[in-house]
Write a protein that holds these residues in place. Structure first.
Motif, mmCIF file in Angstrom:
data_model
loop_
_atom_site.group_PDB
_atom_site.id
_atom_site.type_symbol
_atom_site.label_atom_id
_atom_site.label_comp_id
_atom_site.label_asym_id
_atom_site.label_seq_id
_atom_site.Cartn_x
_atom_site.Cartn_y
_atom_site.Cartn_z
ATOM 1 N N ILE A 253 1.112 -1.031 -0.483
ATOM 2 C CA ILE A 253 0.007 -0.161 0.143
ATOM 3 C C ILE A 253 0.871 1.361 -0.183
ATOM 4 N N CYS A 258 -2.894 6.796 -0.741
ATOM 5 C CA CYS A 258 -4.163 5.866 -0.312
ATOM 6 C C CYS A 258 -5.387 7.258 0.713
ATOM 7 N N ILE A 259 -6.590 6.763 -0.058
ATOM 8 C CA ILE A 259 -7.440 7.372 0.523
ATOM 9 C C ILE A 259 -8.448 6.940 1.751
ATOM 10 N N CYS A 261 -10.194 4.154 1.372
ATOM 11 C CA CYS A 261 -12.122 4.047 0.941
ATOM 12 C C CYS A 261 -12.182 2.412 1.187
ATOM 13 N N LEU A 263 -12.003 -0.330 -0.352
ATOM 14 C CA LEU A 263 -12.381 -1.233 -1.228
ATOM 15 C C LEU A 263 -11.188 -2.681 -1.255
ATOM 16 N N CYS A 295 -7.889 -0.448 -6.991
ATOM 17 C CA CYS A 295 -8.492 0.675 -6.086
ATOM 18 C C CYS A 295 -8.819 1.666 -7.369
ATOM 19 N N PRO A 296 -9.012 3.165 -6.432
ATOM 20 C CA PRO A 296 -9.229 3.313 -7.865
ATOM 21 C C PRO A 296 -8.845 4.582 -7.725
ATOM 22 N N ALA A 299 -3.523 3.098 -5.576
ATOM 23 C CA ALA A 299 -2.518 2.965 -4.059
ATOM 24 C C ALA A 299 -1.693 2.022 -4.041
ATOM 25 N N ILE A 300 -1.415 0.768 -5.286
ATOM 26 C CA ILE A 300 -1.645 -0.300 -4.458
ATOM 27 C C ILE A 300 -0.390 -1.039 -5.396
#
Ligand code: SF4
Ligand code: SF4
Length: 307
Positions: A253, A258-259, A261, A263, A295-296, A299-300
């Motif tokens: 991550i 990363c936000i 979220c 998901l 991941c939108p 961030a991965i």
């Protein structure tokens, strides 16, 4: 009609079947007196949002073609895998037309015609299959089973703009300039991967050959392109599978991007992600790369670890 509507991405991002391809095939079918409907079961987003952002809704509204999520599962058995939940809407359709996108795939190397019918498996059931078929060859055989159950009569591959690198959602857009059409997606995928010189690396292609489900085929036209494969396909793998298993890529991550979220945490089939700590438990991780796919924020990251 089964386009690739993996996520709520704009057509320009080349992650989903372009609405122009969908429109063209729909217009052809309508002209022939067919009564089509369009469906998919996006793995990571709400169906309404996906069809809006991908502009599939716009096309369907204009042509007055029904658009429906592929839900309402019926349990069916494949040749190898049992109890696969496929949408009743697919199984009860007279015929299925398959409209895949030309993309790389971090786990399966490529996603073309055969993999696209995985979207006929309903909702979150898709994630759970990553645990039931952890090994990549097993997963490819599951995809082959599903494709044979769905059995599209026609596959039209949208490869005008596709994706290379770490697809199927966070790779790089590339102009391949091809539309490939076949009555048989095993033949189509085999031909495309052979043209690219990667047929020995693509799990669905290798296993379809092994199971002798790829028919003899003839190619009309030609195709030539280079493609950058996902970073998960190591240089070693291209030459020596035995050596490659010591050098595998794990998700990691990127905390700045990363936000939270959540998901990835929700979709991880192995429950290996803890987003409150932004950590991944590598003892649990099965390297399905679903987290990378969903991941939108991209961030991965996929990082090499010596095991
Ligand atoms: S999906 Fe991406 S942005 Fe969302 S929590 Fe996971 S790593 Fe963070
Ligand atoms: S952490 Fe990512 S790659 Fe590992 S099992 Fe979960 S979703 Fe799959």
């Amino acid at each position: 009609m089964k386009p690739n509507l993996i996520a709520a991405r704009k057509p320009e991002e080349a992650a989903t079947t372009h609405p122009t391809i969908l429109r063209t095939v729909l217009e052809y079918l309508l002209d022939k007196g067919v009564q089509p409907f369009v469906g998919d079961s996006p793995a990571f987003s709400n169906f309404k949002r996906v069809v809006k952002v991908t502009r599939v809704e716009e096309v369907c509204e204009e042509l007055k073609v029904p658009l429906t999520p592929l839900d309402d599962p019926i349990e069916v058995n494949g040749e190898i895998f049992r109890k696969i939940k496929i949408s009743r809407k697919v199984l009860e359709a007279d015929k299925v037309v398959n409209l895949p996108k030309f993309k790389t795939h971090s786990q399966m190397v490529m996603t073309l015609g055969v993999k696209n019918t995985f979207g006929c498996v309903t909702g979150l059931e898709k994630s759970s299959w990553h645990m039931r078929a952890k090994n990549y060859d097993d997963f490819a055989n599951l995809l082959i089973d599903i494709h044979r159950i769905v059995s599209p009569i026609l596959t039209v591959l949208d490869g005008i703009e596709g994706m290379e690198g770490n697809g199927p959602t966070n790779g790089r857009k590339k102009n391949f300039g091809i539309i490939a059409v076949s009555r048989n997606a095993f033949a189509l995928d085999d031909a495309i991967c052979s043209f690219l010189g990667i047929d020995h690396l693509v799990y669905t292609v290798k296993n379809a050959r092994r199971r002798m489900v790829t028919p003899e085929y003839e190619v009309f036209g030609s195709f030539s392109s280079t493609i950058q494969l996902p970073s998960t396909v190591s240089t070693f793998e291209r030459f020596s599978r035995a050596f490659s298993r010591f050098f595998v890529k794990y998700p990691s991550i990127d905390k700045r991007r990363c936000i939270k979220c959540r998901l990835c945490e929700e979709r991880c089939p192995a429950s290996a992600i803890d987003i409150s700590k932004q950590e991944i438990d590598y003892q649990k991780c099965i390297r399905c790369y679903v987290c990378h796919e969903v991941c939108p924020q991209n961030a991965i990251k996929l990082v090499r670890k010596l095991i």
